[in-house]
Enzyme design. Structure first.
Site, short mmCIF file in Angstrom:
data_model
loop_
_atom_site.label_atom_id
_atom_site.label_comp_id
_atom_site.label_asym_id
_atom_site.label_seq_id
_atom_site.Cartn_x
_atom_site.Cartn_y
_atom_site.Cartn_z
N SER A 141 22.71 -11.96 48.61
CA SER A 141 23.73 -12.99 48.38
C SER A 141 24.51 -13.24 49.64
CB SER A 141 24.71 -12.53 47.28
OG SER A 141 25.77 -13.47 47.13
N TYR A 154 30.84 -6.73 43.76
CA TYR A 154 29.59 -7.48 43.78
C TYR A 154 29.00 -7.51 45.19
CZ TYR A 154 26.45 -11.52 43.59
OH TYR A 154 25.35 -12.35 43.70
#
Length: 245
Positions: A141, A154
């Site tokens: 990501s 995250y």
């Protein structure tokens, strides 16, 4: 194309990036092995692939269970006699501020985003070693490239996977290719299904409406990494909206 006929296993393939990748690779001539927790979604993806003339096998897969990843890879070997590529795509983004103390969400992200990918690698490496060739693609990501509030845990799970990916690349030698793909804002149901904090969910959905691009963009990037000569490794790809900071 070098992708023609390759057997590609994809986790989180029932929706979003995983679904788009499965459909795109099947159109490119790959034989696709799809795994996800939701069997209904997997069946729908498989039917779409078969309707287009592609080859597909499915296996209900919860990446937090190591045995499920072993079953996915074993199915590929049984059905197609080999597995050429593993796409570790399954992930969740239950983002929130630290002081919200959503510790269960932290645990879930560690289990899915990091441990799940490691389980996939553990299942695939013995097969790749036996074949003398293989390719691991980890979907990470851009959240790990630019750290922002609410995405601390995250991003930490994604950067832990980024570190593991680079170490695996250095250990892999000439016969194993390793690639990391970092998506930015992508138009999927990822936020709706993962985020439990209502305020954060509203903020992210607003940003998604303004910025998000199709998951097909990530599917094309994954296909590009696969579709290279055997002596060429695409180490890292970042794909994000042009308007994203």
């Amino acid at each position: 194309m070098t992708i023609q006929g390759k057997v590609v296993a994809i986790t989180g393939a029932g929706r979003g990036i995983g679904r788009a990748t499965a459909l795109h690779l099947a159109l490119c001539g790959a034989r696709v092995l799809i795994g996800a927790r939701n069997e209904t979604e997997l069946v729908q993806v498989a039917q779409e692939i078969e309707k287009g003339g592609g080859e597909v096998a499915l296996c209900v897969t919860d990446v937090t269970r190591r045995s499920d990843l072993q079953s996915l890879i074993s199915l590929g070997c049984k059905r197609f006699d080999r597995v050429d590529v593993l796409v570790n795509n399954a992930g969740i983004g239950a983002i929130s501020r630290f002081d919200a103390l959503r510790v269960e969400d932290w645990d879930a992200m560690i289990d899915v985003n990091l441990r799940g990918a490691l389980y996939g690698i553990a299942a695939a490496l013995p097969v790749f070693a036996q074949q003398g060739t293989g390719h691991v693609i980890n979907v990470i990501s851009t959240a790990g490239l630019k750290i922002v509030p609410t995405m601390g845990v995250y991003a930490a799970t994604k950067n832990a996977l980024r570190t593991a990916t680079e170490a695996l690349r250095q250990e892999s030698g000439a016969r194993l290719r390793v690639t990391e793909v970092s998506p930015g804002f992508i138009d999927t149901s990822f936020t709706d299904s993962s985020i439990t904090d209502p305020d954060v969910k509203a903020m992210i959905n607003q940003q998604k409406k303004r910025l998000a691009i199709s998951p097909d963009a990530i599917a094309r990037a994954i296909a590009f990494a696969i579709d290279q000569p055997k002596d060429v490794e695409i180490g890292s790809i970042v794909v994000r909206p042009t308007a994203q900071d």
